[in-house]
Motif scaffolding. Structure first.
Motif, PDB file in Angstrom:
ATOM      1  N   ALA A  29    -111.067 -32.053   1.615  1.00 24.76           N
ATOM      2  CA  ALA A  29    -110.345 -32.374   2.847  1.00 24.76           C
ATOM      3  C   ALA A  29    -109.672 -33.745   2.775  1.00 24.76           C
ATOM      4  N   PRO A  30    -110.351 -34.828   2.364  1.00 24.27           N
ATOM      5  CA  PRO A  30    -109.670 -36.121   2.278  1.00 24.27           C
ATOM      6  C   PRO A  30    -108.511 -36.113   1.289  1.00 24.27           C
ATOM      7  N   ARG A  31    -108.665 -35.405   0.147  1.00 22.02           N
ATOM      8  CA  ARG A  31    -107.597 -35.379  -0.851  1.00 22.02           C
ATOM      9  C   ARG A  31    -106.386 -34.603  -0.322  1.00 22.02           C
ATOM     10  N   ILE A  32    -106.619 -33.538   0.412  1.00 24.79           N
ATOM     11  CA  ILE A  32    -105.496 -32.777   0.993  1.00 24.79           C
ATOM     12  C   ILE A  32    -104.741 -33.635   1.999  1.00 24.79           C
ATOM     13  N   ALA A  33    -105.465 -34.337   2.878  1.00 26.59           N
ATOM     14  CA  ALA A  33    -104.826 -35.203   3.875  1.00 26.59           C
ATOM     15  C   ALA A  33    -104.052 -36.320   3.186  1.00 26.59           C
ATOM     16  N   ALA A  34    -104.619 -36.894   2.116  1.00 25.87           N
ATOM     17  CA  ALA A  34    -103.943 -37.981   1.404  1.00 25.87           C
ATOM     18  C   ALA A  34    -102.671 -37.479   0.733  1.00 25.87           C
ATOM     19  N   ALA A  35    -102.706 -36.267   0.191  1.00 22.93           N
ATOM     20  CA  ALA A  35    -101.513 -35.706  -0.445  1.00 22.93           C
ATOM     21  C   ALA A  35    -100.391 -35.498   0.584  1.00 22.93           C
ATOM     22  N   LEU A  36    -100.730 -35.044   1.778  1.00 18.56           N
ATOM     23  CA  LEU A  36     -99.723 -34.867   2.820  1.00 18.56           C
ATOM     24  C   LEU A  36     -99.100 -36.203   3.207  1.00 18.56           C
ATOM     25  N   ASP A  37     -99.942 -37.253   3.335  1.00 18.28           N
ATOM     26  CA  ASP A  37     -99.402 -38.574   3.654  1.00 18.28           C
ATOM     27  C   ASP A  37     -98.541 -39.099   2.506  1.00 18.28           C
ATOM     28  N   GLU A  38     -98.912 -38.784   1.275  1.00 18.54           N
ATOM     29  CA  GLU A  38     -98.140 -39.246   0.117  1.00 18.54           C
ATOM     30  C   GLU A  38     -96.752 -38.609   0.098  1.00 18.54           C
ATOM     31  N   VAL A  39     -96.694 -37.341   0.393  1.00 12.50           N
ATOM     32  CA  VAL A  39     -95.388 -36.656   0.421  1.00 12.50           C
ATOM     33  C   VAL A  39     -94.503 -37.251   1.509  1.00 12.50           C
ATOM     34  N   ASN A  40     -95.045 -37.535   2.669  1.00 11.22           N
ATOM     35  CA  ASN A  40     -94.253 -38.101   3.762  1.00 11.22           C
ATOM     36  C   ASN A  40     -93.811 -39.530   3.472  1.00 11.22           C
ATOM     37  N   ALA A  41     -94.526 -40.209   2.543  1.00  9.63           N
ATOM     38  CA  ALA A  41     -94.180 -41.595   2.215  1.00  9.63           C
ATOM     39  C   ALA A  41     -93.072 -41.692   1.169  1.00  9.63           C
ATOM     40  N   LEU A  42     -92.636 -40.575   0.585  1.00 13.58           N
ATOM     41  CA  LEU A  42     -91.573 -40.602  -0.413  1.00 13.58           C
ATOM     42  C   LEU A  42     -90.252 -41.039   0.213  1.00 13.58           C
TER      43      LEU A  42
END
Length: 307
Positions: A29-42
């Motif tokens: 769960a934390p890794r999935i949430a972090a990946a979503l935030d990473e994509v939005n930070a591009l």
């Protein structure tokens, strides 16, 4: 792999960014949430148009990472549209309800977000053909207009001829308009003349005299008819009164006898006695007499014996 296969089949040249993360277990769960935030930070140049959160089927415990609050909040705050493609068609997670769109499977998610390249090319070819047709039509119309104007510029006589024809047309229209205007004015003048004549005092007085004469005639006829009706009604009533009057009965030979001095009407011989004075009213005149004898007649209807 199924998702990539569908993407490559529908649109082989479309770019795909893969962020591998664990999809089950405590760290998922934390890794999935972090990946979503990473994509939005591009940056805007590298940011994708859509994000697919996907994994294959499994038990409820295997899919539990997509029920976690941290994943749901990450999907909700994503500025990029998110498609949830978790498990099979019968599997539902909280991520499905938070995402912008739910796909029954990862392959279905790929079909939903990516159009078919051949269909896009066909639509583009159709649009190109329509644009070429419109362009050719537009250029043809402009070319014809240029040719016409060019010929007019190079043939002054033609322009003068067209101007003369236009003048003739306008002259004919002006004559027709003037004729219609004169006809309307004549009709209006006749109407006004008739109105003035009808409104003159002499004409109005003459009309009033005729109306007065006709009213007098109608009044006289009405009075005559009313008098005749009244005379007829009075005659009828007089005849009815004469028929009901006692004097008419006396005129046929009957008499009216009354006892003096009470003037009581005698209806039976038994109501007087010898020596009584009576007054007898006849059809013409009256007389006073004394009763000498009394004679009575039996009442045949009641069967009274003769006295």
């Amino acid at each position: 792999r199924d998702l990539l296969h569908v993407l490559n089949r529908r649109f082989p040249t479309i770019p795909v960014l893969i962020l591998p993360v664990p999809v089950q277990g405590p760290a998922a769960a934390p890794r999935i949430a972090a990946a979503l935030d990473e994509v939005n930070a591009l940056s805007a140049r590298h940011r994708p148009d859509v994000v697919i959160v996907a994994r294959g089927g499994g038990s409820l415990e295997d899919l539990w990472a997509f029920n976690e609050e941290v994943v749901a909040r990450a999907i909700a705050r994503s500025a990029i549209p998110v498609v949830s493609a978790v498990g099979h068609e019968t599997d539902y997670t909280i991520a499905d309800f938070v995402a912008d769109l739910r796909a029954p499977t990862p392959s279905a998610a790929a079909e939903l977000v990516v159009p078919r390249r051949d269909q896009l090319l066909a639509a583009a070819r159709t649009a190109q053909q329509r644009l070429e047709t419109v362009t050719r039509t537009f250029l043809g119309e402009r070319r014809a207009r240029v040719v016409t104007e060019w010929r007019a510029l190079h043939t002054p006589a033609r322009r003068i001829e067209n101007a003369l024809l236009r003048i003739d047309e306008l002259s004919a229209r002006l004559r027709d308009a003037m004729a219609r205007l004169l006809t309307q004015h004549r009709a209006q003048r006749r109407y006004l003349a008739q109105a003035v004549t009808a409104a003159s005092p002499h004409r109005r007085l003459q009309t009033a005299r005729l109306a007065y004469g006709r009213a007098i005639e109608r009044l006289a006829a009405a009075i005559s008819a009313t008098l005749a009706a009244c005379r007829s009604r009075i005659g009828t009533e007089i005849a009815r009164l004469d028929a009901l009057s006692p004097l008419a009965i006396l005129g046929r030979g009957y008499s009216l006898t009354r006892v003096l001095p009470s003037m009581r009407i005698v209806r039976s011989a038994s109501e007087v006695a010898p020596g009584d004075e009576v007054r007898v009213t006849l059809g013409q005149g009256e007389l006073t007499a004394s009763v000498l004898t009394i004679q009575t007649r039996p009442d045949r209807e009641r069967g009274d014996p003769k006295p």
